[in-house]
Design a protein around this motif. Sequence first.
Motif, short mmCIF file in Angstrom:
data_model
loop_
_atom_site.label_atom_id
_atom_site.label_comp_id
_atom_site.label_asym_id
_atom_site.label_seq_id
_atom_site.Cartn_x
_atom_site.Cartn_y
_atom_site.Cartn_z
N ALA A 294 -1.49 14.22 -15.26
CA ALA A 294 -1.35 15.29 -16.02
C ALA A 294 -2.67 15.43 -17.03
O ALA A 294 -2.86 16.52 -17.23
N ASP A 295 -3.13 14.34 -17.69
CA ASP A 295 -4.19 14.31 -18.54
C ASP A 295 -5.43 15.06 -17.95
O ASP A 295 -6.15 15.65 -18.32
N GLU A 296 -5.70 14.64 -16.60
CA GLU A 296 -6.74 14.81 -15.91
C GLU A 296 -6.65 16.11 -15.06
O GLU A 296 -7.60 16.82 -14.40
N GLN A 297 -5.46 16.87 -15.42
CA GLN A 297 -4.98 18.20 -14.78
C GLN A 297 -5.08 17.95 -13.15
O GLN A 297 -5.55 19.28 -12.48
N LEU A 298 -4.56 17.06 -12.61
CA LEU A 298 -4.46 16.89 -11.45
C LEU A 298 -3.25 16.97 -10.58
O LEU A 298 -3.07 16.92 -9.42
N MET A 299 -2.26 17.61 -11.45
CA MET A 299 -1.11 17.81 -11.06
C MET A 299 -0.83 19.26 -10.25
O MET A 299 0.18 19.88 -10.25
N ASN B 253 -6.18 9.50 -1.47
CA ASN B 253 -5.71 10.89 -0.80
C ASN B 253 -4.02 10.68 -0.59
O ASN B 253 -3.33 11.71 -0.84
N ALA B 254 -3.84 9.34 -0.13
CA ALA B 254 -2.22 9.13 -0.30
C ALA B 254 -1.76 9.37 -1.75
O ALA B 254 -0.80 9.78 -1.83
N ASP B 255 -2.44 8.83 -2.74
CA ASP B 255 -1.81 9.04 -4.03
C ASP B 255 -1.74 10.50 -4.23
O ASP B 255 -0.61 10.88 -4.97
N LYS B 256 -2.46 11.36 -3.98
CA LYS B 256 -2.30 12.90 -4.24
C LYS B 256 -1.45 13.43 -3.33
O LYS B 256 -0.52 14.35 -3.80
N GLY C 276 0.70 -1.08 -0.05
CA GLY C 276 -0.16 0.02 -0.17
C GLY C 276 0.85 1.14 -0.02
O GLY C 276 2.09 1.17 0.40
N ILE C 277 0.20 2.24 -0.67
CA ILE C 277 0.94 3.51 -0.73
C ILE C 277 0.61 4.53 0.57
O ILE C 277 -0.70 4.83 0.54
N THR C 278 1.77 5.02 1.27
CA THR C 278 1.67 6.30 2.12
C THR C 278 2.72 7.00 1.92
O THR C 278 3.84 6.57 1.31
N GLY C 279 2.25 8.34 2.13
CA GLY C 279 3.59 9.22 2.14
C GLY C 279 4.87 9.00 2.83
O GLY C 279 5.88 9.13 2.49
#
Length: 232
Positions: free
Chosen positions: A227-232, A192-195, A154-157
């Motif tokens: 990037a495509d979804e303008q989430l950067m 939220n962790a992904d972001k 799992g991904i966490t910061g």
Amino acid sequence: MPEQQSSFSIKNWSQDDQPREKLRDKGKSTLSDAELVAILISTGNKNESAVALSQRILASTNHSLNALGKLSLKQLMEFKGIGEAKAITITAALELGRRRKLEEPSALKKIDSSRAVFNIMHPIIGDLPHEEFWIIYLNNSNKVIQKSQLSKGGITGTMVDVRLVLKTALEVGAVALILVHNHPSGTLKPSNADKAVTIKLKKAAEGLDIKVLDHLIITEKEYLSFADEQLM
């Protein structure tokens, strides 16, 4: 019983129905998936030929070679006529196919779209049962210098070692990064962790004039590009 079994051996079929001879005389592309699997297992069982057995095995996976490659030895051996040796042969053949897909030409691949990233990373992480987080390091021509697994699970910061990412970037001379991880659940919605991971790495890289160009979430069939979804 032995006589019934032998009648379904490939070598006893008429020449037109023998997959090995068909491959030799007409080329590998003329064979169906079932015929190719039949070559691997050679014989069926007392009630069906190797091709018929192979067709039944493939039908159980909705005729998906990808799904077939995920079957365990135990699952393959549940089919009558598939013993341990045949199950191992099928598994080994599909693993070779997977590894062949992973091989890359010596020339560096250029990233010119999110689809290009997907094409590179999907064979590696697309069908894993667990999450993996990878970094793609790019030169000033947007060509891949290196790709490295950063974490597994799992991904966490807290699992993202920013110093290691930037240290590797400096060592290989990267000027840009692309983040990639998979979602075994099949959902493409960023957590939220992904972001948080994206923001953390982007801010850290900016201090060294290294750009984070994108972050892709990959599933078995699709992907989402930050990037495509303008989430950067």
